[in-house]
Design a protein around this motif. Structure first.
Motif, PDB file in Angstrom:
ATOM      1  N   GLU A 361      -2.576  -3.288  -4.239  1.00 15.93           N
ATOM      2  CA  GLU A 361      -2.350  -3.711  -5.624  1.00 15.93           C
ATOM      3  C   GLU A 361      -3.656  -3.918  -6.383  1.00 15.93           C
ATOM      4  OE1 GLU A 361       1.997  -5.977  -5.433  1.00 15.93           O
ATOM      5  OE2 GLU A 361       0.142  -7.127  -5.155  1.00 15.93           O
ATOM      6  N   ALA A 362      -4.704  -4.301  -5.671  1.00 17.81           N
ATOM      7  CA  ALA A 362      -5.990  -4.537  -6.324  1.00 17.81           C
ATOM      8  C   ALA A 362      -6.605  -3.263  -6.887  1.00 17.81           C
ATOM      9  CB  ALA A 362      -6.960  -5.187  -5.337  1.00 17.81           C
ATOM     10  N   PHE A 363      -6.150  -2.091  -6.416  1.00 17.94           N
ATOM     11  CA  PHE A 363      -6.760  -0.827  -6.823  1.00 17.94           C
ATOM     12  C   PHE A 363      -5.950  -0.087  -7.893  1.00 17.94           C
ATOM     13  CE2 PHE A 363      -8.688  -1.751  -2.779  1.00 17.94           C
ATOM     14  CZ  PHE A 363     -10.013  -1.359  -2.958  1.00 17.94           C
ATOM     15  N   GLY A 364      -4.934  -0.759  -8.453  1.00 20.07           N
ATOM     16  CA  GLY A 364      -4.172  -0.142  -9.522  1.00 20.07           C
ATOM     17  C   GLY A 364      -5.054   0.204 -10.713  1.00 20.07           C
ATOM     18  N   GLY A 365      -4.949   1.451 -11.183  1.00 15.59           N
ATOM     19  CA  GLY A 365      -5.777   1.897 -12.299  1.00 15.59           C
ATOM     20  C   GLY A 365      -7.206   2.233 -11.927  1.00 15.59           C
ATOM     21  N   ILE A 366      -7.558   2.086 -10.656  1.00 14.17           N
ATOM     22  CA  ILE A 366      -8.934   2.345 -10.208  1.00 14.17           C
ATOM     23  C   ILE A 366      -8.982   3.515  -9.231  1.00 14.17           C
ATOM     24  CG2 ILE A 366     -10.912   1.360  -8.966  1.00 14.17           C
ATOM     25  CD1 ILE A 366      -9.984  -1.389  -9.979  1.00 14.17           C
ATOM     26  N   ALA A 367      -8.051   3.537  -8.263  1.00 16.83           N
ATOM     27  CA  ALA A 367      -8.040   4.599  -7.255  1.00 16.83           C
ATOM     28  C   ALA A 367      -7.192   5.775  -7.727  1.00 16.83           C
ATOM     29  CB  ALA A 367      -7.512   4.069  -5.931  1.00 16.83           C
ATOM     30  N   ARG A 368      -7.715   6.984  -7.614  1.00 18.26           N
ATOM     31  CA  ARG A 368      -6.984   8.195  -7.952  1.00 18.26           C
ATOM     32  C   ARG A 368      -5.892   8.482  -6.922  1.00 18.26           C
ATOM     33  NH1 ARG A 368      -8.317  12.988 -10.748  1.00 18.26           N
ATOM     34  NH2 ARG A 368      -9.498  11.544 -12.057  1.00 18.26           N
ATOM     35  N   ARG A 369      -6.221   8.256  -5.642  1.00 17.27           N
ATOM     36  CA  ARG A 369      -5.270   8.609  -4.589  1.00 17.27           C
ATOM     37  C   ARG A 369      -5.624   7.846  -3.313  1.00 17.27           C
ATOM     38  NH1 ARG A 369      -3.199  14.743  -3.693  1.00 17.27           N
ATOM     39  NH2 ARG A 369      -1.265  14.207  -2.595  1.00 17.27           N
ATOM     40  N   VAL A 370      -4.607   7.576  -2.499  1.00 19.25           N
ATOM     41  CA  VAL A 370      -4.803   6.940  -1.205  1.00 19.25           C
ATOM     42  C   VAL A 370      -4.407   7.929  -0.112  1.00 19.25           C
ATOM     43  CG1 VAL A 370      -4.209   5.013   0.307  1.00 19.25           C
ATOM     44  CG2 VAL A 370      -4.251   4.678  -2.175  1.00 19.25           C
ATOM     45  N   LEU A 371      -5.345   8.245   0.763  1.00 21.89           N
ATOM     46  CA  LEU A 371      -5.094   9.106   1.921  1.00 21.89           C
ATOM     47  C   LEU A 371      -5.080   8.209   3.152  1.00 21.89           C
ATOM     48  CD1 LEU A 371      -7.528  11.934   0.839  1.00 21.89           C
ATOM     49  CD2 LEU A 371      -5.040  11.977   0.680  1.00 21.89           C
ATOM     50  N   THR A 372      -3.946   8.099   3.809  1.00 16.92           N
ATOM     51  CA  THR A 372      -3.811   7.162   4.927  1.00 16.92           C
ATOM     52  C   THR A 372      -4.019   7.872   6.250  1.00 16.92           C
ATOM     53  OG1 THR A 372      -1.405   7.489   4.934  1.00 16.92           O
ATOM     54  CG2 THR A 372      -2.277   5.666   3.612  1.00 16.92           C
ATOM     55  N   LEU A 392       2.473   4.003  -2.269  1.00 19.13           N
ATOM     56  CA  LEU A 392       3.391   4.498  -3.303  1.00 19.13           C
ATOM     57  C   LEU A 392       4.156   3.356  -3.953  1.00 19.13           C
ATOM     58  CD1 LEU A 392       4.723   7.615  -1.374  1.00 19.13           C
ATOM     59  CD2 LEU A 392       3.372   7.678  -3.489  1.00 19.13           C
ATOM     60  N   ASP A 393       4.542   2.356  -3.170  1.00 22.70           N
ATOM     61  CA  ASP A 393       5.293   1.226  -3.704  1.00 22.70           C
ATOM     62  C   ASP A 393       4.482   0.410  -4.706  1.00 22.70           C
ATOM     63  OD1 ASP A 393       7.488   1.924  -2.202  1.00 22.70           O
ATOM     64  OD2 ASP A 393       7.112   0.446  -0.621  1.00 22.70           O
ATOM     65  N   THR A 394       3.160   0.467  -4.600  1.00 21.29           N
ATOM     66  CA  THR A 394       2.317  -0.275  -5.547  1.00 21.29           C
ATOM     67  C   THR A 394       1.916   0.580  -6.750  1.00 21.29           C
ATOM     68  OG1 THR A 394       0.266   0.309  -4.384  1.00 21.29           O
ATOM     69  CG2 THR A 394       1.381  -1.709  -3.697  1.00 21.29           C
ATOM     70  N   GLY A 395       2.451   1.808  -6.828  1.00 21.77           N
ATOM     71  CA  GLY A 395       2.152   2.666  -7.973  1.00 21.77           C
ATOM     72  C   GLY A 395       0.991   3.603  -7.765  1.00 21.77           C
ATOM     73  N   LEU A 396       0.409   3.592  -6.553  1.00 23.34           N
ATOM     74  CA  LEU A 396      -0.680   4.515  -6.251  1.00 23.34           C
ATOM     75  C   LEU A 396      -0.100   5.806  -5.674  1.00 23.34           C
ATOM     76  CD1 LEU A 396      -3.199   2.038  -4.568  1.00 23.34           C
ATOM     77  CD2 LEU A 396      -3.303   2.937  -6.902  1.00 23.34           C
ATOM     78  N   ASP A 397      -0.870   6.868  -5.751  1.00 20.28           N
ATOM     79  CA  ASP A 397      -0.487   8.156  -5.176  1.00 20.28           C
ATOM     80  C   ASP A 397      -0.929   8.154  -3.716  1.00 20.28           C
ATOM     81  OD1 ASP A 397       0.153  10.738  -4.633  1.00 20.28           O
ATOM     82  OD2 ASP A 397      -1.282  11.650  -6.003  1.00 20.28           O
ATOM     83  N   GLY A 398       0.028   8.175  -2.772  1.00 16.73           N
ATOM     84  CA  GLY A 398      -0.312   8.078  -1.360  1.00 16.73           C
ATOM     85  C   GLY A 398       0.107   9.292  -0.569  1.00 16.73           C
ATOM     86  N   GLU A 399      -0.706   9.647   0.441  1.00 17.54           N
ATOM     87  CA  GLU A 399      -0.403  10.792   1.304  1.00 17.54           C
ATOM     88  C   GLU A 399      -0.996  10.541   2.680  1.00 17.54           C
ATOM     89  OE1 GLU A 399      -1.279  15.624   1.612  1.00 17.54           O
ATOM     90  OE2 GLU A 399      -1.870  14.489  -0.166  1.00 17.54           O
ATOM     91  N   ALA A 400      -0.229  10.810   3.725  1.00 12.42           N
ATOM     92  CA  ALA A 400      -0.698  10.639   5.095  1.00 12.42           C
ATOM     93  C   ALA A 400      -1.402  11.902   5.580  1.00 12.42           C
ATOM     94  CB  ALA A 400       0.470  10.307   6.017  1.00 12.42           C
ATOM     95  N   VAL A 401      -2.529  11.713   6.255  1.00  9.58           N
ATOM     96  CA  VAL A 401      -3.255  12.828   6.880  1.00  9.58           C
ATOM     97  C   VAL A 401      -3.638  12.398   8.295  1.00  9.58           C
ATOM     98  CG1 VAL A 401      -4.129  13.820   4.738  1.00  9.58           C
ATOM     99  CG2 VAL A 401      -5.414  12.025   5.858  1.00  9.58           C
TER     100      VAL A 401
END
Length: 444
Positions: A361-372, A392-401
């Motif tokens: 949640e702290a990275f809303g509007g700051i991180a373009r994407r989260v790669l887990t 994804l639940d916090t509104g960030l774009d997330g993808e597992a790699v």
């Protein structure tokens, strides 16, 4: 120091025999220390450091200041990033301390294990006994000892009368052990307060933590110095200004990045003054340029992971893993964005005991994407697919790699515009340790 070192083999034997986790109590560690001759009673003056976030940074500032003031300093921190040896830095007269030699650590571990015998104990308790053995048997002027978990029942809390106690910022973490409210966690941290021993409280984001800690200090007759009331730090014209009841110090900015490091530096200064060490202004100023704390907002500029990144990009690591850490880390990158508008990609792995939602949640509007990514050195990591769902639940774009390398390649293969992105590998000290080892940057 590799995984085949003597000390590592001895610790692996302990891990096979005893639980690695925490079982909060002081009875077992006291029994073991009694068998070892109570080495915790033969230490140099101790700076005892508890808190949720910033313990390591404050300890690093204490060490840097004291060493710049020509004092020898033992330092105990946990957990380690790459090697068990990182937990034990032994002070040396006239020069900076060094991580304990392998044969010295192996011998101390064997003696502690032999003294404990078949008694029930955790590995952390044995390794804390090792701290006291090493620090009592090697002369130094000061020992900086960081709490492992909580405070009240942490194995380090057998210390009867440190020179000063420090409580750094308190926030939610380790809720299954310490409680699910900040005031409960603050009470556990405040368990290190000793009657009449000076207490320095770092910057707190919640007043309830201050109220709980100061109330316990009052009951113990412990004199308190509180950040924001008794001492302050702020940046002015590219300098760090520290103020307390003695006066002002005009200092260089610390080399550790982030505004939160100003208050960490101030907490260390106030603590060393409260303990009566009274470091010189020249020593404090010099320490701002020498302080080092690996794995916390550290920029990686070489190695195979750096080479796998988009050309011209930036690669950072930080082991923060709770909501409080997310807040201070995201602030740093928000300010970096003001200087160079690079998109920020998070590469994140996290233990299953942590709060991914609060962190993300702290990275809303700051991180373009989260790669887990998975954690390769522990089986207690959150599955990357599940971790991506938290993002994804916090509104960030997330993808597992499947790995950090795969995450870097994925962005590199699909990023064709300028400026090149900024990467932050984060969420776990396990993950940061992996990156440092792969990059040839293990702490020394």
């Amino acid at each position: 120091m590799t995984t085949t070192s003597l000390a590592t083999m001895e610790i692996e034997r302990l891990l096979a025999r005893h639980p690695k986790g925490y079982d909060l109590s002081l009875d077992r560690i006291r029994q073991l220390l009694a068998k070892l001759g109570d080495p915790q009673k033969r230490l140099p003056p101790v700076v005892h450091v508890a808190g949720t976030n910033g313990k390591g940074s404050v300890s690093a500032f204490c060490r840097a200041i004291l060493e710049a003031d020509t004092r020898s300093v033992h330092v105990h921190t946990s957990p380690h990033l790459v090697s068990w040896h990182e937990r034990y830095r032994l002070g040396r007269q006239g020069e900076p301390g060094r991580l304990v030699a392998d044969d010295v650590l192996a011998d101390a571990v064997m003696r502690a294990a032999r003294a404990n015998g078949d008694d029930s104990i955790t590995v952390f308790e044995v390794l804390t006994a090792v701290t006291f053995l090493l620090f009592s048997e090697n002369p130094a002027d000061v020992a900086v000892i960081e709490v492992g978990l909580g405070g009240r029942f942490d194995a380090t809390n057998v210390l009867e009368r440190p020179a000063v106690s420090i409580i750094t910022p308190v926030s939610l973490d380790h809720q299954s052990f310490l409680g699910d409210r900040v005031e409960l966690i603050a009470a556990e941290k405040a368990g290190i307060i000793k009657p009449g021993v000076p207490l320095v409280i770092g910057q707190q984001s919640e007043r309830v933590a201050v109220d709980v800690i100061t109330s316990i200090a009052d009951r113990n007759g412990a004199p308190v110095k509180l950040y924001g009331e008794d001492f302050f730090a702020f940046e002015e014209r590219g300098r760090l200004v520290f103020q307390d009841d003695i006066g002002l110090l005009d200092l260089p900015l610390p080399r550790l990045p982030g505004r939160h490091q100003l208050s960490n530096a101030a907490t260390a200064i106030a603590a060393l003054r409260s303990a009566g060490f009274d470091p010189s202004e020249d020593a404090i100023a010099a320490a701002m340029g020498t302080v080092s704390w690996p794995g916390r907002l550290q920029k990686i500029t070489s190695g195979p992971l750096f080479d796998a990144m988009v050309p011209g990009g930036e690669l950072w690591i930080d082991g923060g893993h709770n909501p409080g850490a997310g807040a201070v880390i995201s602030e740093v990158f928000a300010n970096l964005e003001d200087k160079v508008s690079r998109p920020l990609f998070l590469i994140c792995g996290m233990l299953n005991t942590k709060d991914p939602t609060g962190f993300f949640e702290a990275f809303g509007g700051i991180a373009r994407r989260v790669l887990t990514v998975p954690l390769s050195t522990t089986d207690a990591g959150i599955d990357p697919e599940e971790l991506a769902e938290f993002a994804l639940d916090t509104g960030l774009d997330g993808e597992a790699v499947e790995s950090v390398e795969a995450a870097l390649r994925l962005v590199s293969d699909n990023w064709q515009v300028q400026p090149a992105p900024r990467f932050l590998i984060c969420g776990s000290l396990y993950l940061v340790g992996e990156v440092l080892e792969k990059s040839g940057l293990a702490p020394e």
